[in-house]
Design an enzyme around this catalytic site. Structure first.
Site, mmCIF file in Angstrom:
data_model
loop_
_atom_site.group_PDB
_atom_site.id
_atom_site.type_symbol
_atom_site.label_atom_id
_atom_site.label_comp_id
_atom_site.label_asym_id
_atom_site.label_seq_id
_atom_site.Cartn_x
_atom_site.Cartn_y
_atom_site.Cartn_z
ATOM 1 N N GLU A 29 -24.371 0.865 70.556
ATOM 2 C CA GLU A 29 -25.374 -0.022 71.167
ATOM 3 C C GLU A 29 -25.920 -1.026 70.158
ATOM 4 O O GLU A 29 -26.196 -2.177 70.488
ATOM 5 C CB GLU A 29 -26.506 0.819 71.762
ATOM 6 C CG GLU A 29 -26.025 1.621 72.956
ATOM 7 C CD GLU A 29 -27.128 2.404 73.607
ATOM 8 O OE1 GLU A 29 -27.623 3.350 72.954
ATOM 9 O OE2 GLU A 29 -27.515 2.076 74.736
ATOM 10 N N GLU B 280 -23.328 10.012 75.438
ATOM 11 C CA GLU B 280 -24.622 10.556 75.890
ATOM 12 C C GLU B 280 -24.493 11.483 77.103
ATOM 13 O O GLU B 280 -25.232 12.445 77.251
ATOM 14 C CB GLU B 280 -25.589 9.414 76.239
ATOM 15 C CG GLU B 280 -26.137 8.673 75.029
ATOM 16 C CD GLU B 280 -25.244 7.544 74.534
ATOM 17 O OE1 GLU B 280 -24.073 7.474 74.963
ATOM 18 O OE2 GLU B 280 -25.719 6.741 73.722
ATOM 19 N N GLY C 278 -26.023 5.202 70.201
ATOM 20 C CA GLY C 278 -26.858 4.142 69.638
ATOM 21 C C GLY C 278 -26.140 3.327 68.576
ATOM 22 O O GLY C 278 -26.490 2.168 68.327
ATOM 23 N N ALA D 113 -28.274 7.902 67.840
ATOM 24 C CA ALA D 113 -29.628 8.427 67.651
ATOM 25 C C ALA D 113 -29.572 9.739 66.865
ATOM 26 O O ALA D 113 -28.603 10.488 66.965
ATOM 27 C CB ALA D 113 -30.268 8.667 69.004
HETATM 28 N N1 COA Z 1 -27.733 13.052 64.927
HETATM 29 C C1 COA Z 1 -27.950 13.918 63.937
HETATM 30 N N2 COA Z 1 -26.996 14.681 63.383
HETATM 31 C C2 COA Z 1 -25.763 14.534 63.864
HETATM 32 C C3 COA Z 1 -25.450 13.645 64.904
HETATM 33 C C4 COA Z 1 -26.503 12.876 65.435
HETATM 34 N N3 COA Z 1 -26.313 11.984 66.413
HETATM 35 N N4 COA Z 1 -24.136 13.737 65.156
HETATM 36 C C5 COA Z 1 -23.637 14.640 64.306
HETATM 37 N N5 COA Z 1 -24.625 15.133 63.521
HETATM 38 C C6 COA Z 1 -24.494 16.120 62.463
HETATM 39 C C7 COA Z 1 -24.052 17.474 63.009
HETATM 40 O O1 COA Z 1 -25.157 18.210 63.499
HETATM 41 C C8 COA Z 1 -23.426 18.095 61.777
HETATM 42 O O2 COA Z 1 -24.477 18.560 60.958
HETATM 43 P P1 COA Z 1 -24.290 19.883 60.058
HETATM 44 O O3 COA Z 1 -23.181 19.553 59.115
HETATM 45 O O4 COA Z 1 -25.624 20.037 59.433
HETATM 46 O O5 COA Z 1 -23.938 20.981 61.028
HETATM 47 C C9 COA Z 1 -22.798 16.895 61.073
HETATM 48 O O6 COA Z 1 -23.459 15.740 61.597
HETATM 49 C C10 COA Z 1 -21.328 16.738 61.321
HETATM 50 O O7 COA Z 1 -21.104 16.805 62.718
HETATM 51 P P2 COA Z 1 -19.916 17.678 63.328
HETATM 52 O O8 COA Z 1 -20.045 17.577 64.803
HETATM 53 O O9 COA Z 1 -19.924 19.036 62.723
HETATM 54 O O10 COA Z 1 -18.650 16.893 62.781
HETATM 55 P P3 COA Z 1 -17.426 16.309 63.555
HETATM 56 O O11 COA Z 1 -16.727 15.478 62.573
HETATM 57 O O12 COA Z 1 -16.717 17.401 64.263
HETATM 58 O O13 COA Z 1 -18.015 15.369 64.715
HETATM 59 C C11 COA Z 1 -19.274 13.604 65.746
HETATM 60 C C12 COA Z 1 -18.731 14.208 64.440
HETATM 61 C C13 COA Z 1 -20.146 12.422 65.374
HETATM 62 C C14 COA Z 1 -18.126 13.178 66.645
HETATM 63 C C15 COA Z 1 -20.069 14.670 66.530
HETATM 64 O O14 COA Z 1 -21.009 15.244 65.660
HETATM 65 C C16 COA Z 1 -20.821 14.116 67.709
HETATM 66 O O15 COA Z 1 -20.259 14.006 68.786
HETATM 67 N N6 COA Z 1 -22.133 13.819 67.539
HETATM 68 C C17 COA Z 1 -22.995 13.432 68.634
HETATM 69 C C18 COA Z 1 -22.903 11.970 68.901
HETATM 70 C C19 COA Z 1 -23.812 11.619 70.053
HETATM 71 O O16 COA Z 1 -23.843 12.272 71.074
HETATM 72 N N7 COA Z 1 -24.573 10.534 69.882
HETATM 73 C C20 COA Z 1 -25.448 10.074 70.883
HETATM 74 C C21 COA Z 1 -26.788 10.674 70.693
HETATM 75 S S1 COA Z 1 -27.868 10.287 72.011
#
Ligand code: COA
Length: 696
Positions: free
Chosen positions: A105, A125, A102, A63
């Site tokens: 999912e 999550e 998501g 998401a």
């Molecule tokens: N929605 C929107 N933006 C997201 C995102 C998401 N689910 N997940 C990551 N981003 C964005 C970050 O805010 C960051 O943006 P920025 O460059 O403007 O700061 C960019 O993507 C890169 O993320 P970052 O965390 O800096 O890189 P990373 O390589 O260290 O980690 C992930 C990548 C995907 C592992 C980590 O961002 C993460 O755990 N995201 C959340 C995933 C999540 O919880 N999903 C379920 C949502 S309910």
């Protein structure tokens, strides 16, 4: 903006490609694109199967977190998911990189899941105080069983492709070109089976799990509502038909989405990304070679962090003995990493090969970055920087790991203050993610940017701090520890104080922390502050600590401090000898000891954190409340689900914080309880600390 979803037909197969940098989040445009693609392909009788594949580094991080908190925009993901569930097409998810939340999912809605060997699949999550809201709690028990599903949901940790294949989460691992492999896989699947293979049509397995016991244990362990709700949702998969279970998941998710814990955890997620990119950074200077001066616990830990990040590291000590001890500490750490399966022997050898131990400071001359980790003494540090200044190349960065000393004074000694920055690591530096990056008055934007870039490469969270005694974290902890110490004299036991703060959510109580860090360290800091006129000579807060140190009880390292420890154990045990020492000291000071409620203990310790945090924002030592919160949740064991001290203050309300501080001021030493001007003004205006940040 270009449409992030495109599709392409090739005979009976179609590929739907999502391209929504940086992480293919399922944002509104993606949902719209998926809807359009599915509509078009469903209507095309020629097409029998569709492959869902993504561009960029990863499949999808789930998401779009940026949409949380704003009005929902149709189509909702639930709508797209229903469309996928009801589709005629056979669906294949072709995963590379990460499939999270998501993203995973969506893959669970497909009939087949295939992935590259480097893929990782997870449901993070829970880290945001949520449960999966796109059907995973109902579909996973039907795919891998209730218990493994719960493990995945509750841990939030992604699993690798091989593991996922073994668990049945994946149908195949594809080596080589994923798109091509997916086409071949889909062709073969179409040849073998007719029609869909939806998870909703299966029965869940593993339903004999004792859900009530698991719910109790997980809630106790994690302290967040999401843990209990995760168990409830998976239990619903076992109890009810699919659609009822799905509705149950939706209502549990909705409840969590509006919970204060989830708000706090999502705030921290955003804050941790924001603070690492502060405004005003220049262009980072290139760094390949580094040097660490001092091979003690901090120095060797920093060296490991640098080696892990791929840097060449010259490690400098003054005696052969100290150098050998440091190298052996590094080797032992790597040996235990290999033992625990964290890295393999080849990687260990490659990292250790980049380490060059030496007794000669001259060997640092080629380093792009030098991090000083020597004894915490201004004279020692200034002498070292005076030597380093002319020795290093013109583009080199000089960093000090001081935890409290004046970075400007250290910088001045180098004769090139523009190249000097503080990099305050936390112990153990190879594990702890926080680094306070101290911006001296002469530090150049490029030097500052270099420190942030190095921290990022070390996978650490760099937080900018201005120069003051203790920067952000240690300056704030002063008032917290002070109250914890005064409470001892006033009648609360170390055990009660520690238990009350652990119950509040702190990872560890202040007195156990004092024993671990060494009461002698706190005593030395008090001595320094008294000599500098920053602490009254007859100050009460250190009386118990000073006496314990004088009686050979400096803490865990001696097996006794505020607690006693069995040989080889780190478990604190209450010690009646300490209770007598405290009672004696209280009597000498004519203090009438009394009982305390846990609530009062928590308030006495947490309010000073908030008050000092407010001053730190006022004085621009921190760029904003989020910097403070990131420091506290990553370096000081503050409960993440409370968002950090400043977020917590906003949750209580500045007026209520002020009222508590005013009441302590009336009853206790007023010098400890002068409310910060910012706190007063927020209490009047009804404003919040969150609005005070200089990041934008
Ligand atoms: N929605 C929107 N933006 C997201 C995102 C998401 N689910 N997940 C990551 N981003 C964005 C970050 O805010 C960051 O943006 P920025 O460059 O403007 O700061 C960019 O993507 C890169 O993320 P970052 O965390 O800096 O890189 P990373 O390589 O260290 O980690 C992930 C990548 C995907 C592992 C980590 O961002 C993460 O755990 N995201 C959340 C995933 C999540 O919880 N999903 C379920 C949502 S309910």
């Amino acid at each position: 903006m270009a449409n992030p979803v495109t599709w392409h037909k090739e005979g009976r197969l179609a590929t739907i490609t999502v391209d929504n940098p940086p992480v293919n989040a399922l944002s509104h445009a993606v949902r719209l694109g998926l809807q359009t693609a599915l509509d078009a392909l469903e209507a095309d009788d020629e097409v029998a199967a569709a492959i869902l594949i993504c561009a960029g580094k990863s499949f999808s991080a789930g998401a779009d977190l940026r949409e949380f908190g704003s009005a929902p925009m149709a189509p909702a993901m639930a709508e797209i998911m229903r469309q996928m569930d009801e589709a005629r097409l056979v669906l294949v998810a072709a995963i590379h990189g990460l499939a999270l939340g998501g993203g995973l999912e969506t893959a669970l809605l497909c009939d087949y899941r295939i992935a590259t060997p480097d893929a990782r699949l997870g449901l993070p999550e829970i880290n945001l105080g949520l449960i999966p809201g796109g059907g995973a709690t109902q579909r996973l028990p039907r795919l891998i069983g209730a218990d493994p599903a719960l493990d995945m949901i509750l841990s939030g940790r992604p699993v690798g492709a091989e593991q996922a294949l073994a668990d049945g989460l994946l149908d195949a691992v594809i080596k080589g070109d994923l798109r091509k492999g997916a086409m071949e896989f889909a062709q073969a699947a179409l040849a073998k089976t007719k029609g869909r293979r939806r998870l909703r049509d299966r029965e869940p397995t593993g339903c004999e799990t004792d859900f009530a016991a698991r719910r109790l244990a997980e809630t106790k362990k994690r302290r967040i509502m999401a843990a209990g709700h995760a168990v409830r949702a998976v239990e619903a998969a076992c109890q009810f038909p699919f659609e009822t279970g799905l509705a149950k998941e939706a209502s549990l998710f909705a409840e969590l989405k509006s919970s204060p814990e989830s708000a706090a955890l999502r705030y921290l997620f955003a804050a941790e990304r924001k603070v690492t990119n502060p405004p005003g950074l220049g262009t980072p200077r290139p760094v390949t070679t580094s040097a660490v001066i001092g091979a003690g616990t901090m120095g060797s830990g920093v060296a490991i962090a640098l080696l892990n990040a791929g840097y060449q590291v010259t490690l400098v000590e003054t005696t052969q003995n100290a150098l050998e001890r440091g190298v052996s500490r590094i080797e032992q750490t790597y040996a235990s990493m290999v033992e625990r399966g964290r890295i393999d022997a080849t990687l260990r050898d490659e990292r250790i090969a980049r380490l060059s131990p030496t007794l000669s400071l001259a060997h640092t001359a080629e380093a792009d970055l030098v991090i000083e980790c020597v004894f915490e003494d201004m004279g020692v540090k200034q002498a070292l920087f005076a030597e380093l200044g002319p020795l290093l190349g013109p583009d080199a960065i000089l960093a000090t790991n001081t935890s409290a000393l004046d970075v400007n004074a250290i910088a001045a000694a180098s004769g090139r203050a523009q190249d000097v920055v503080g990099m305050h690591f936390f112990s153990p530096p190879n594990i702890m993610r926080l680094v306070e990056i101290v911006d001296g008055e002469a530090t150049s934007p490029n030097a500052l940017a270099t420190a942030f870039a190095v921290a990022k490469r070390m996978k650490k969270i760099g937080v900018r701090a201005g120069v003051c005694d203790g920067f952000i974290g240690n300056r704030m902890i002063g008032g917290y520890l002070r109250q914890a110490n005064l409470l001892l004299l006033e009648g609360a036991s170390p055990e009660q104080i520690d238990a009350a703060l652990r119950e509040f959510g702190m990872a560890m109580g202040p007195h156990q922390m004092g024993d671990m860090a060494g009461l002698d360290i706190q005593a030395a800091a008090r001595k320094r502050r008294k000599a500098e006129g920053k602490l009254a000579p007859d100050d009460r807060a250190g009386i118990v600590g000073d006496r314990l140190v004088a009686e050979g009880r400096p803490g865990l390292k001696a097996g006794k401090g505020l607690y006693r420890y069995e040989p080889g154990s780190r478990e604190p045990q209450a010690d009646p000898a300490v209770a007598s020492i405290i009672a004696e000291e209280a009597q000498k000071l004519d203090i009438n000891q009394r009982d305390f409620s846990d609530e009062e203990i928590v308030s006495r310790c947490i309010m000073p954190l908030i008050n000092e945090g407010a001053r730190i924002i006022e004085e621009r030592i921190a760029l904003g409340a989020q910097d403070i919160d990131v420091v506290y949740c990553n370096g000081y064991g503050f409960p993440r689900w409370r968002g950090g001290p400043m977020f917590h203050a906003d949750a209580i309300g500045a007026n209520n914080v002020l009222a508590q501080i005013e009441s302590f001021r009336a009853a206790l030493d007023p010098a400890d309880w002068e409310p910060a001007a910012l706190l007063r003004s927020l209490a009047i205006s009804g404003g919040s600390f969150a609005d005070h940040n200089r990041h934008d």
